[in-house]
Design an enzyme around this catalytic site. Sequence first.
Site, mmCIF file in Angstrom:
data_model
loop_
_atom_site.group_PDB
_atom_site.id
_atom_site.type_symbol
_atom_site.label_atom_id
_atom_site.label_comp_id
_atom_site.label_asym_id
_atom_site.label_seq_id
_atom_site.Cartn_x
_atom_site.Cartn_y
_atom_site.Cartn_z
ATOM 1 N N TYR A 1 0.801 -1.219 0.000
ATOM 2 C CA TYR A 1 0.000 0.000 0.000
ATOM 3 C C TYR A 1 0.839 1.277 0.000
ATOM 4 O O TYR A 1 0.328 2.340 -0.329
ATOM 5 C CB TYR A 1 -0.921 0.035 1.234
ATOM 6 C CG TYR A 1 -1.949 -1.062 1.247
ATOM 7 C CD1 TYR A 1 -2.834 -1.236 0.192
ATOM 8 C CD2 TYR A 1 -2.031 -1.945 2.327
ATOM 9 C CE1 TYR A 1 -3.784 -2.244 0.203
ATOM 10 C CE2 TYR A 1 -2.966 -2.964 2.348
ATOM 11 C CZ TYR A 1 -3.838 -3.103 1.289
ATOM 12 O OH TYR A 1 -4.767 -4.107 1.294
ATOM 13 N N ILE A 2 2.077 1.207 0.417
ATOM 14 C CA ILE A 2 2.888 2.423 0.543
ATOM 15 C C ILE A 2 3.963 2.456 -0.538
ATOM 16 O O ILE A 2 4.333 1.423 -1.110
ATOM 17 C CB ILE A 2 3.535 2.523 1.944
ATOM 18 C CG1 ILE A 2 4.369 1.271 2.258
ATOM 19 C CG2 ILE A 2 2.457 2.716 3.006
ATOM 20 C CD1 ILE A 2 5.058 1.312 3.602
#
Length: 863
Positions: A127-128
């Site tokens: 997600y990052i």
Amino acid sequence: MSDEQQPNGEHPELESGKLEAAIHLDAMYQNWFLDYASYVILERAVPEILDGLKPVQRRLLHAMKELDDGRYNKVANIIGHTMKYHPHGDASIGDALVQLGQKDLLIDTQGNWGNIHTGDSAAAPRYIEARPSKFSLDVVFNSKTTNWKTSYDGRNKEPITLPVKFPLLLAMGVEGIAVGLASKILPHNFNELIDASIKVLQGKEFELFPDFPTGGLADVSKYNEGLRGGKIRLRAKVSQLDKKTLVINEIPYGTTTESVIDSILTANDKGKIKIRKIDDNTAKNVEVLIHLAPGVSPDTTMDALFAFTQCEIPISANCCIIEDGKPRFVGVSEILRISTGHTVHLLKRELEIRMGELNEQLHYASIEKIFIENEVYEGIKKCKTDEEIDKAIRKGMKPFEHEFIRPLSDDDIKRLRKIPIERISKFNANKADEVINGIREEKEVVKNHLANLTEYAIDHFRQIRKKYGKDRDRRTELRNFESIEAVKVAAANEKLYINREQGFAGTSLRRDEFVCDCSDIDDIIVFRSDGTFMVTKVADKVFIGNDVIHIQVFMKNDNRTVYNLIYRDGKNGKIMVKRFSVPGVTRDKEYTMTKGTVGSKVLYFSANPNGEAEVVKVDLKPKPRIKKNSFDFNFADLAIKGRNSIGNTLTKYAIKKIEIRQEGVSTLGSLKIWYDDTVMRLNTEERGTLLGAFSGADRIIIFTRSGHYRFSSYDLSAHFDEDMYRIEKYDPQRVYTVIYLEPKTKQYFIKRFIPEPTEKKPEFMESSDQFITLSVDFRPRLQILFDMKLKSKGAEEEEVRVEEFIGIKGYKAKGKRLTSYPVKKLNWLEPEDDSEQEETSHEPQATSDEPQATSDEQLELEL
């Protein structure tokens, strides 16, 4: 020992040839363990001094540089790419990447990367995103100056060290635990490291102290260059929001708001502090509100937070690095010097490489111009083979050898052969000369940099600070901490009881006589009628002896509590009188207040917390030759001495009774208070500036730069505001003159007022106004210097007699505009005769570390 084994440890099987060899496990263990320990030290836990990175960090940055195309990459992708170089699991790589990202220096992050304040973890790697920061691209990477080695599987090449031209190790800090040793290097301020590196190059002295991303306060008096044995004390930034609420805005490095709150709740459960509730409003910035229980002192609670919770923690540094393939313990100053020297070395290599590139460019530009201008290419028209073409070119270029930078190589011949016809036909000699001259000019610049390498390196550091140091001011405030005695700040969470008949005291004797509130870490002092006393620790139940005449909580080094005593020396001896204090004794040891004669007895005893000296009436037993059977005695006539003094003779006759004639008045006089601006605390040890002699209802007044004043008691536990401008003993007659700037109109205003006593924090100017200065002179004089660039005509300066210019009004008054002209400087001049004020006030004042407007010195303000 078996039957077959001989006493000397030899085996008969070896002699008979049944066993071919003996395997000694201790030697194997020694070698294998040493190999393992060396691997962990060199390849896992301890950073390399040249680039300040552990292997996993170096491999991560190298992988990110390979992936970099200016856009963000998923962290999962970065981790996978790094596994080509790092022979360990993805979890360890991901954790290392998150830690690098949270340092906000080498990696530009996007997404939820966790929170160093709350301890919240980062989102999952899918997600990052991340990419190398502009700083790292400028300072960390340069393939031309990088030394390479083969990766663990032999398929790729990775850097031995990255060519970092900055003290990265000290900027980020590091912590690692290896086998047999550990490394803990604390982070330092970005701009301070640059300034120190410049000082190293200039041959100047410098000091380095840690700076933490969580802010807070730090006492670095025992830092010891970060070497083993040194430590620092870190404190949260705690302030008083109001009388019932404390607020924590910054926490110590290594803690989180969750761990701090848990430690506060634990201290509250143990009775060390008394709080009502805690609210955690932390988001981007820390904000923890501590609501106090009714009747609890905020100042004492603040000290208790430092004494019993994670609001204060110690950190021990241990600067261990890898240098030349070996671990070494070295101080932060030496690390900076080595890093700075390595930066100079890298800059020199870059310049030398660039000089070589420019020489090659100049060489080729020169031979290309000669080749075209002199039509050397005409000689190859009749050539049919490559060998003939090469010979023709060499022959045609030979007359111009004196113009070459270096002799022609085979590669040069090949490049000349590949010049297209279109380029030859459109060749512009003037443009070629411009290119050649440009190369020569750049060569001169590079040559000058090499000749003045130190200045070039200094300029390199200055450029880094200019580009990347804008928002990197120091976050951790350096300050000396005073030692907090836990017994003085612990909350009175227990009740002390005494059973006089059985001779016991403690906190569990709830059915017996109540003595006072106490804490479970207090000591108690017990006096008995036989003239003995002792100090012991508070407990559930402890034997203190019979015939107790006085019991109380004992405060060590208390010189203001005075005991007044009348005792009989022996069974029939003289009546003695004494005054004494007990500043310190050995716990659980018996002491005597009398001469120690057998049969001695205490006839009168009083404990006086402020050195009071009462008057007593002494009645003697009737006797034929006594002319006066009673008399008064004033304890004030007696000097205060130590506990071992035997006292003075009161009478040689037997006493019938003693009763108080008049309550005592303190004989200790006013208490002199000093303010120590290094720790921002009050004291009686003559440290700092004398505020004055205090007694009774005397108070202290504080003025702050934010534009308010407040009153404080002279209690030594009092805390003071960070933006304090002036502190002094309150004088109800003193007039204060304030000058402030109104930002909207850019006009200066002046006002005079006498502070009104209140428990609140009155504001003497609007919150949007800018405080300039304050004067305590009764008749101050002010010099105004005008900015003549903006003032077209008139005088360059003006003197203002403030008493004539404006009268004394309330603190809420706006005041009067000082001038309508642009102001350059304001100078306080020597005041007019202040004899009227001197009659009402003679107390000295203390100020903060900023210059103050007093009659003894001139204050010049740059506006």
